[in-house]
Every structure is written in structure tokens, then in C-alpha cells.
Enzyme design. Structure first.
Site, PDB file in Angstrom:
ATOM      1  N   GLY A 116      28.545  40.032  34.329  1.00  0.00           N
ATOM      2  CA  GLY A 116      29.174  40.245  33.017  1.00  0.00           C
ATOM      3  C   GLY A 116      28.961  39.034  32.125  1.00  0.00           C
ATOM      4  O   GLY A 116      29.091  37.895  32.576  1.00  0.00           O
TER       5      GLY A 116
ATOM      6  N   ARG B   2      23.522  43.492  36.324  1.00  0.00           N
ATOM      7  CA  ARG B   2      24.197  43.372  37.625  1.00  0.00           C
ATOM      8  C   ARG B   2      23.215  43.732  38.736  1.00  0.00           C
ATOM      9  O   ARG B   2      23.512  44.555  39.591  1.00  0.00           O
ATOM     10  CB  ARG B   2      25.428  44.269  37.655  1.00  0.00           C
TER      11      ARG B   2
ATOM     12  N   ASP C  46      30.821  35.340  41.103  1.00  0.00           N
ATOM     13  CA  ASP C  46      30.557  35.299  42.548  1.00  0.00           C
ATOM     14  C   ASP C  46      29.364  36.154  42.975  1.00  0.00           C
ATOM     15  O   ASP C  46      28.661  35.792  43.922  1.00  0.00           O
ATOM     16  CB  ASP C  46      31.820  35.670  43.349  1.00  0.00           C
TER      17      ASP C  46
ATOM     18  N   THR D 222      32.343  33.196  34.159  1.00  0.00           N
ATOM     19  CA  THR D 222      33.011  34.500  34.226  1.00  0.00           C
ATOM     20  C   THR D 222      34.339  34.421  33.494  1.00  0.00           C
ATOM     21  O   THR D 222      35.096  33.466  33.685  1.00  0.00           O
ATOM     22  CB  THR D 222      33.262  34.976  35.682  1.00  0.00           C
TER      23      THR D 222
ATOM     24  N   ASP E  42      36.740  36.030  34.165  1.00  0.00           N
ATOM     25  CA  ASP E  42      37.799  36.200  35.165  1.00  0.00           C
ATOM     26  C   ASP E  42      38.304  34.849  35.685  1.00  0.00           C
ATOM     27  O   ASP E  42      39.389  34.770  36.250  1.00  0.00           O
ATOM     28  CB  ASP E  42      37.293  37.029  36.354  1.00  0.00           C
TER      29      ASP E  42
ATOM     30  N   ASP F 281      37.609  33.250  38.261  1.00  0.00           N
ATOM     31  CA  ASP F 281      38.079  33.413  39.642  1.00  0.00           C
ATOM     32  C   ASP F 281      37.138  32.832  40.706  1.00  0.00           C
ATOM     33  O   ASP F 281      37.202  33.228  41.868  1.00  0.00           O
ATOM     34  CB  ASP F 281      38.343  34.904  39.933  1.00  0.00           C
TER      35      ASP F 281
ATOM     36  N   ARG G 116      39.517  41.796  37.641  1.00  0.00           N
ATOM     37  CA  ARG G 116      39.387  42.760  38.727  1.00  0.00           C
ATOM     38  C   ARG G 116      40.244  42.375  39.932  1.00  0.00           C
ATOM     39  O   ARG G 116      41.046  43.163  40.413  1.00  0.00           O
ATOM     40  CB  ARG G 116      37.920  42.758  39.143  1.00  0.00           C
TER      41      ARG G 116
HETATM   42  O1  F6P Z   1      33.216  40.280  36.026  1.00  0.00           O
HETATM   43  C1  F6P Z   1      33.714  40.118  34.764  1.00  0.00           C
HETATM   44  C2  F6P Z   1      34.243  41.418  34.220  1.00  0.00           C
HETATM   45  O2  F6P Z   1      34.481  41.195  32.846  1.00  0.00           O
HETATM   46  C3  F6P Z   1      35.482  41.959  34.932  1.00  0.00           C
HETATM   47  O3  F6P Z   1      36.665  41.398  34.471  1.00  0.00           O
HETATM   48  C4  F6P Z   1      35.380  43.440  34.622  1.00  0.00           C
HETATM   49  O4  F6P Z   1      36.035  44.212  35.598  1.00  0.00           O
HETATM   50  C5  F6P Z   1      33.915  43.687  34.667  1.00  0.00           C
HETATM   51  O5  F6P Z   1      33.292  42.466  34.327  1.00  0.00           O
HETATM   52  C6  F6P Z   1      33.420  44.776  33.745  1.00  0.00           C
HETATM   53  O6  F6P Z   1      32.072  44.939  33.980  1.00  0.00           O
HETATM   54  P1  F6P Z   1      31.051  45.788  33.117  1.00  0.00           P
HETATM   55  O7  F6P Z   1      30.642  44.953  31.957  1.00  0.00           O
HETATM   56  O8  F6P Z   1      29.910  46.020  34.039  1.00  0.00           O
HETATM   57  O9  F6P Z   1      31.742  47.034  32.682  1.00  0.00           O
END
Ligand code: F6P
Length: 342
Positions: A11, A72, A103, A125, A127, A129, A171
Site C-alpha cells: 500500500g 502487492r 511487512d 506503511t 499502519d 505496525d 488491519r
Molecule cells: O497495508 C496498509 C493498508 O493501508 C491497510 O491499512 C489496509 O488494510 C490495506 O492497506 C488496504 O489495501 P489496498 O490498497 O490493497 O486496498
């Protein structure tokens, strides 16, 4: 002369370009060549790289997103993935790779080191995390976006005497929900680390009403789950290349339940990808710049399989293995502090 490949994976978030700029500027200062790998690990699988120059990174420090693109992609999910990566590292004569991401992205970087491909990581990120670092690029910008959203929800919640449930990304860890809830003065904060209870939430809303507060703001991380059910709310049953389901919708479930139990008009707002867009904050740009420079220093010193990290006010490094071993849960002391204001 060394040739460094740089990529952003997973992301995106607002300050990645500031980190790419720092990597390029520091590398060129050391006399290295830098190649941008397009769209995360996919670019290395497909040999989609381009040489980065001073011009490529000029004027990008305030631009959100990533000039390299992201995806991804998990090369280890493809049977020929590791071999393709080996081939392209050889073909482009890369001496090292700098990977920016969370991660998943950095887990791949760690595996590549084990295969003999030198790589280092930069934490990125919203997050926040990743273990081994106090800060990941993107977090402060997202925090500012979410806090602003909570401020805005406050005024309309107050006018309509409503309960507003705001769904925030996160998440497995609730850093963004917790700190934006704290900064925005949320009345209840729900995070993935602690299962929540509807009776508690409704009690808090009622207590506020008794104090004359006709509205309430509930900040919920998308990965939070109620005690009774215990499972996260997902949008789709399918998983991505790293095995993650797409979360989303917990705010509507909570809003419905609150309205049913209390009779108060309740609305849900999913902030979604707005949280990852736009201009990076000054703090994020500075941290991204410092972490990008550190990543090049790690390469320069031959310290591979490491991640540039933040410890207090210092930039440091930590083994990638440690950074990706598990999710960094929120600081429970902070959670308790936030609860003081409910
Ligand atoms: O990993 C970062 C994040 O923003 C999470 O908080 C969220 O669940 C996810 O990416 C959303 O991913 P995507 O952009 O693939 O919908």
C-alpha cells in the site's frame, strides 16, 4: 561503482517520493548509479526498471504516491519467481536493492538476502505496525488526514445530535485509529488488539447524553472485532498474494447495532484510501529523507538484510528478520491514556 535498485511495494502513502529522492541524492553523492524498479516486486520479476537521475527526483518531495508505482506482488507465489528475480538482478547488474514498504514487501527483501541477493529495507506503511522501528513513512500524513476527518465529523455530529462511527485503516494494529482518536477527541476508540463490547460502547454514549452531550464519535480500526463474534468484517472472501483478505464494513455493523440498542441516529463513514493520498506532512518528509539516506548508508557499509529504522529521535538500523517477525501492536499505555478522555 555500485548499482542500486530501489522499489516501493504494498500500500502506498504520501512520503514515499521523499524517500526515493533521498536514496537517489545520497547514492549519486557516493558515486553510485540508481535504478528504479517499477510497481514493487513485479518490476523485478518482469525486468521493468529505469535509470534514475537528479532530474527524475527533482520537485517530488511534496508529491504524494510513488513515482515508481507499487503493487502487492509476491515473487515467492510464482513458481519461477525467485529465478526470474535472480536473472533480472544479474541482467541489470544490481549490487543491492532498497525496498520500501510494510511487512509483506520487506519480508520478500529478507528472503532475497537468504538467496544471496543483498537487500535493505525502509519502513513505509500508514499502519505503523513494523517491529523494530518507532516510525514508518506515511504514518504522520495519514494521521493528519484522519484527525482532520474526525474534526469534520464532530461538527456535523453535533448539529444532528448523532453518533458517528468512523472507520480507519489498520488491519492488525490500531495505531492510526488510536492516535487519530486521541488527537481528534473521539469518545470511543476500537482497535484490533482489544475485542470490543457493545454494552461498553452504548454505556459511554449514554453517559455522554447524561452530561448533555447529544453526539458521540466512535473511531474504529477496520480490523477491530466484537467479543461476541470475534472475527473481522471483510469485503471479499478472496485473499491477496500475501494471504490478506480485504477488510471493510465494520463501521456499518457497529452503527446499526448502536442505533438498534440506543435508538440514537447513527451514521458510518469509511475513510478508505483517502487516508493514503495527498501531500505528505513536513514531519513525514523529514523522516522519509532521513530513512532513505540511512538505507543507502547501509548499502555503502555492506550491512545487508537490515532495515533503516527510527529509535526515539535517532535513525538506526535493525535486522529485517526482526522487523517482519510479527506485527507491532499498539502501546497499551497509550490506549489507557486515550481512555481517560472517553
Ligand atoms: O497495508 C496498509 C493498508 O493501508 C491497510 O491499512 C489496509 O488494510 C490495506 O492497506 C488496504 O489495501 P489496498 O490498497 O490493497 O486496498
Amino acid at each position: 561503482m555500485k548499482k542500486i535498485g530501489v522499489l516501493s511495494g504494498g500500500g502506498d502513502s504520501p512520503a514515499i517520493n521523499a524517500a526515493i529522492r533521498a536514496v537517489v541524492r545520497k547514492s549519486l553523492a557516493l558515486g553510485y548509479e540508481v535504478w528504479g524498479i517499477k510497481d514493487g516486486w513485479r518490476g523485478l520479476l518482469e525486468g521493468n526498471l529505469e535509470k534514475l537521475t537528479l532530474d527524475s527526483v527533482s520537485g517530488i518531495i511534496f508529491q504524494g504516491g510513488t513515482i515508481l508505482g507499487t503493487s502487492r506482488t509476491n515473487p515467492f507465489k510464482r513458481e519461477d519467481g525467485p529465478q526470474k528475480i535472480q536473472e533480472n538482478v544479474k541482467r541489470f547488474q544490481l549490487d543491492a536493492i532498497i525496498a520500501m514498504g510494510g511487512d509483506d514487501t520487506l519480508g520478500v527483501a529478507h528472503k532475497l538476502n537468504k538467496m544471496g541477493i543483498p537487500a535493505v529495507g525502509v519502513p513505509q506503511t500508514i499502519d505503523n505496525d513494523l517491529c523494530g522501528t518507532d516510525y514508518a513513512i506515511g504514518f504522520d500524513s495519514a494521521l493528519s488526514i484522519v484527525t482532520d476527518a474526525i474534526d469534520k465529523l464532530h461538527t456535523t455530529a453535533c448539529s444532528h445530535h448523532r453518533v458517528m462511527v468512523v472507520e480507519i485503516m489498520g488491519r492488525d494494529a490500531g495505531w492510526l485509529a488510536l492516535l487519530s482518536g486521541l488527537a481528534g477527541g473521539a469518545d470511543v476508540i476500537l482497535i484490533p488488539e482489544v475485542k470490543f463490547n457493545y454494552d461498553d460502547i452504548c454505556r459511554r454514549i449514554e453517559e455522554r447524553r447524561q452530561r448533555g452531550k447529544q453526539f458521540s464519535i466512535i473511531a474504529v480500526a477496520e480490523g477491530a472485532a466484537p467479543e461476541e463474534i470475534g472475527t473481522q468484517v471483510t469485503q471479499k472472501a478472496t485473499v491477496d498474494a500475501f494471504g490478506h483478505v480485504r477488510l471493510g464494513g465494520i463501521s456499518s455493523v457497529i452503527a446499526e447495532e448502536i442505533e438498534k440498542r440506543t435508538g440514537y441516529e447513527t451514521r458510518a463513514t469509511i475513510l478508505g484510501h483517502l487516508q493514503r493520498g495527498g501531500t505528505p506532512t513536513a514531519y513525514d518528509r523529514i523522516m522519509a529523507t532521513r530513512l532513505g539516506v540511512k538505507a543507502v548508508e547501509l548499502v555503502h557499509n555492506g550491512q545487508f538484510d537490515m532495515m533503516a529504522c527510527v529509535k526515539g529521535n535517532q535513525i538506526d538500523s535493525v535486522p529485517l528478520e526482526e522487523a517482519v517477525a510479527k506485527v507491532k501492536p499498539v502501546d497499551m499505555e497509550l490506549f489507557e491514556t486515550a481512555k481517560l478522555f472517553y
